[in-house]
Motif scaffolding. Structure first.
Motif, short mmCIF file in Angstrom:
data_model
loop_
_atom_site.label_atom_id
_atom_site.label_comp_id
_atom_site.label_asym_id
_atom_site.label_seq_id
_atom_site.Cartn_x
_atom_site.Cartn_y
_atom_site.Cartn_z
N PHE A 1 0.85 -1.20 0.00
CA PHE A 1 0.00 0.00 0.00
C PHE A 1 0.89 1.25 0.00
O PHE A 1 2.06 1.21 0.37
N ASP A 2 0.29 2.36 -0.40
CA ASP A 2 0.98 3.64 -0.32
C ASP A 2 -0.05 4.76 -0.44
O ASP A 2 -1.19 4.53 -0.89
N GLY A 3 0.36 5.96 -0.04
CA GLY A 3 -0.51 7.12 -0.14
C GLY A 3 0.21 8.25 -0.87
O GLY A 3 1.44 8.29 -0.92
N ALA A 4 -0.57 9.14 -1.45
CA ALA A 4 -0.01 10.28 -2.18
C ALA A 4 -0.84 11.52 -1.85
O ALA A 4 -2.05 11.44 -1.64
N LEU A 5 -0.18 12.68 -1.83
CA LEU A 5 -0.84 13.94 -1.51
C LEU A 5 -0.98 14.80 -2.76
O LEU A 5 -0.03 14.94 -3.54
N PHE A 6 -2.17 15.39 -2.93
CA PHE A 6 -2.43 16.35 -4.00
C PHE A 6 -2.98 17.61 -3.33
O PHE A 6 -4.18 17.85 -3.30
N LYS A 7 -2.07 18.41 -2.80
CA LYS A 7 -2.47 19.54 -1.97
C LYS A 7 -3.23 20.61 -2.77
O LYS A 7 -4.17 21.23 -2.25
N ASP A 8 -2.84 20.83 -4.01
CA ASP A 8 -3.52 21.84 -4.81
C ASP A 8 -4.99 21.49 -5.03
O ASP A 8 -5.85 22.38 -5.10
N GLU A 9 -5.27 20.21 -5.14
CA GLU A 9 -6.65 19.76 -5.35
C GLU A 9 -7.36 19.43 -4.04
O GLU A 9 -8.51 19.02 -4.04
N ASN A 10 -6.61 19.57 -2.91
CA ASN A 10 -7.15 19.22 -1.59
C ASN A 10 -7.63 17.76 -1.57
O ASN A 10 -8.66 17.43 -0.98
#
Length: 399
Positions: free
Chosen positions: A248-257
């Motif tokens: 498993f893994d996670g990713a952040l898309f801060k611009d899209e919240n």
């Protein structure tokens, strides 16, 4: 001298307090000032220089706590017992349960009555005796067929044992198959809890054999893991035969919240069983994203029946939290608790931390989660966009 007489009087009162509820009537007649003076004198009494400090107060409370524990009260005598328990070749959850049983911290009916949670401490199984730890795990007549099935654990050969502390000490000191014993104890406690909440517990005649099977599977997996991880892996490693690797893994898309979760489950040949990409609202921290991805990975494994294997991720903080037996107080602790609960539904599960390059498929799926619908699942496949990443893992296995 006057101060010596006062000290003797206070020490006498301390003795009354230690005797417990039989002296409450006398203690109830003391004034608040007397009780405060008693508490201060008691703690100062354990100070080397007669001056109270936080450290000396802690030592006093620790000593009092140890004096209340069942069985052997000398901490030095208990050290070999603790070492023996944590050295058992069993899953961590089994060690933790045995340790709690020895510390008398399991929620038996007697302990719950003491805490005023219940009013009846009678054993639900035999309906005859009080359910303390020793009774629930060993002495209950309903368990007799289990302990009679193995001579090393037969009650007749352990007649001098009076508590679970002493029982576990004998099992370890005399090497009476302590690993299997611990597995059986865990199975007994799980069966007891299942029955209490209305579930169907394991059949007692099969319990020892099932515990033996679980132990063999654990030792087989542990041996395979130890052999393959003598040095940090430089590529994705397949699980043992008839098991699954849940990455498993996670990713952040801060611009899209937004955040992305990526999961891939593969067998011992590296073949994909199922993969998943999910887009979620952005949590407050990156570690929460990792924890949510781990929880979703176990949910997916249970939903697809792939319930034997290794949960693997590249977040060292999260994996250490999952491997720990203590209750997590971190901001993401509630998610860790969810993961532990889901893990308890697996016949066999372990946790593994790897570097990012050994988790590239799950990482790539998480990075592309934003381009998919809110939830996307691929059976026996991965998103076409990352087929080359999967192929690189397979080629590395052949080489």
């Amino acid at each position: 001298m006057e101060w010596q007489a006062k000290e003797e009087e206070l020490l006498a009162k301390m003795d009354l307090v230690r005797r417990g509820f039989g002296c409450l009537a006398m203690v109830a007649t003391w004034t608040l000032a007397e009780l405060v003076e008693l508490a201060v004198t008691a703690m100062v009494a354990v100070c080397e220089n007669g001056v109270y400090t936080v450290k000396s107060g802690y030592r006093f409370l620790q000593t009092e706590f140890q004096n209340q524990q069942p069985g052997q009260s000398n901490p030095l005598m208990l050290k070999p017992l603790w070492k023996g328990i944590w050295s058992l070749k069993v899953p961590s959850k089994v060690k933790n349960l045995v340790w709690r049983a020895v510390k008398n911290s399991l929620p038996t009916k007697q302990n719950l009555v003491r805490r005023k949670v219940l009013t009846d401490d009678c054993c639900d199984q035999c309906k005859m005796q009080k359910e303390d730890t020793f009774h629930a795990l060993y002495l209950c007549p309903k368990l007799e067929e289990i302990w009679l099935s193995k001579q090393a654990w037969n009650q007749c050969s352990l007649r001098q044992v009076t508590s679970f502390v002493d029982l576990m000490g004998h099992i370890l000191a005399e090497n009476r198959d302590p690993d299997l014993f611990a597995m059986v104890v865990w199975a007994i406690w799980k069966r007891r809890n299942d029955i209490r909440v209305g579930k169907r517990g394991e059949n007692l005649p099969n319990l020892v054999q099932q515990a033996q099977t679980r132990l063999q599977n654990f030792l087989l997996h542990n041996s395979a893991t130890t052999t393959s991880t003598g040095q940090p892996p430089t590529q994705w490693q397949p699980p043992a035969h008839q098991q699954y690797k849940i990455n498993f893994d996670g990713a952040l898309f801060k611009d899209e919240n937004q955040a992305g979760l990526g999961v891939v489950i593969r067998d011992s040949k590296g073949q994909v069983m199922v993969s998943l990409a999910q887009r979620i609202p952005l949590p407050s921290t990156a570690i929460e994203v990792e924890a949510l991805a781990a929880r979703r990975a176990l949910e997916l494994a249970l939903e697809t029946g792939l319930n034997k294997g290794v949960l693997e991720g590249d977040s060292l903080i999260l994996m250490n939290a999952l491997k720990s037996n203590s209750h997590s107080l971190a901001q993401f602790g509630h998610i860790v608790n969810d993961i532990h609960y889901l893990a308890s539904q697996f016949p066999m599960i372990s946790f593994s931390h790897v570097r990012r390059h050994c988790n590239s498929v799950a990482h790539s799926i998480a990075r592309r989660a934003l381009s998919f619908s809110s939830l996307q699942v691929w059976m026996e496949d991965v998103p076409p966009e990352i087929a080359d990443v999967l192929q690189a893992d397979l080629i590395a296995l052949v080489e």
